[in-house]
Write an enzyme that holds these catalytic residues in place. Structure first.
Site, PDB file in Angstrom:
ATOM      1  CG  HIS A  17      39.620  35.760  46.534  1.00  0.00           C
ATOM      2  ND1 HIS A  17      40.859  35.254  46.838  1.00  0.00           N
ATOM      3  CD2 HIS A  17      38.906  35.680  47.689  1.00  0.00           C
ATOM      4  CE1 HIS A  17      40.903  34.903  48.113  1.00  0.00           C
ATOM      5  NE2 HIS A  17      39.724  35.143  48.653  1.00  0.00           N
ATOM      6  CE  LYS A  41      43.681  35.593  59.810  1.00  0.00           C
ATOM      7  NZ  LYS A  41      42.736  35.701  58.694  1.00  0.00           N
ATOM      8  NE  ARG A  90      34.941  30.529  50.998  1.00  0.00           N
ATOM      9  CZ  ARG A  90      36.093  30.903  51.524  1.00  0.00           C
ATOM     10  NH1 ARG A  90      37.226  30.529  50.966  1.00  0.00           N
ATOM     11  NH2 ARG A  90      36.136  31.623  52.614  1.00  0.00           N
ATOM     12  CB  SER A 128      43.932  31.933  50.349  1.00  0.00           C
ATOM     13  OG  SER A 128      43.296  32.930  49.583  1.00  0.00           O
TER      14      SER A 128
END
Ligand code: ADP
Length: 167
Positions: A17, A41, A90, A128
């Protein structure tokens, strides 16, 4: 003035990040890193903790500010006067979902563009959630997390493990 928004969960902010933030801050006049809150979440760190950790990590980049929001991203961007969303890409797995999100955001706010920055090769497989998995083991985290937040992360993992042992 060109203002860009870099949204994400940042639970916690990783070196991947940070690399995107540094590069986007070089391109735009102002970059707003926004912790997007998803009430469905249950994150490892609270909204306030995530904002605080990002602030410590980006403290020396003058044109970066940190915020949080539970608004729709397209509406948040409009309110902030921004016409660009930054996303890091990514390995191929990010593409499908991010492409769909970019089209939906543009449908809701037709002046909003999404710009993709490719991940630096050493962060290509970093997320993460991977870091959270590694947290359970005695691994050197300095290639994965900015040094300022490694103590926060280790402490949270230790507290979680204590809680787990009590069960
Ligand atoms: P994660 O998938 O790690 O939980 P977030 O949901 O916080 O990350 O992601 C916020 C943004 O950062 C997304 O655009 C995501 O693609 C990007 N990103 C996450 N990790 C990396 C990385 N290692 N390299 C480049 N971009 C990344």
């Amino acid at each position: 003035m060109k203002i860009a928004i870099y949204p994400g969960s940042f639970d916690p902010i990783t070196s991947g990040h940070l690399n995107i933030i540094q590069r986007a801050a070089n391109i735009f006049d102002r970059l707003i890193v926004c912790v997007m809150v998803n009430h469905a979440k249950s994150p490892m760190f609270t909204r306030e903790e995530r904002v605080d950790m990002i602030k410590r990590v980006v403290g020396d980049i003058p044109n970066v500010e940190v915020d949080s929001s539970d608004e729709l991203l397209a509406e948040y961007a409009k309110r902030k006067g921004s016409c660009v969303i930054i996303k890091g890409l990514r390995a191929g797995s990010d593409f499908e979902n991010e492409f769909q999100m970019a089209l939906i955001n543009r449908k809701i706010n037709p002046t909003l563009d999404t710009m993709f920055l490719s991940s630096e090769h050493q962060y290509m497989y970093l997320s993460s959630s991977t870091v959270k998995e590694l947290g359970g083991y005695d691994v050197d985290l300095s290639d994965f997390l900015p040094e300022q937040i490694i103590p926060d992360f280790k402490q949270r993992v230790a507290v979680k493990n204590q809680g787990g042992n009590r069960k």
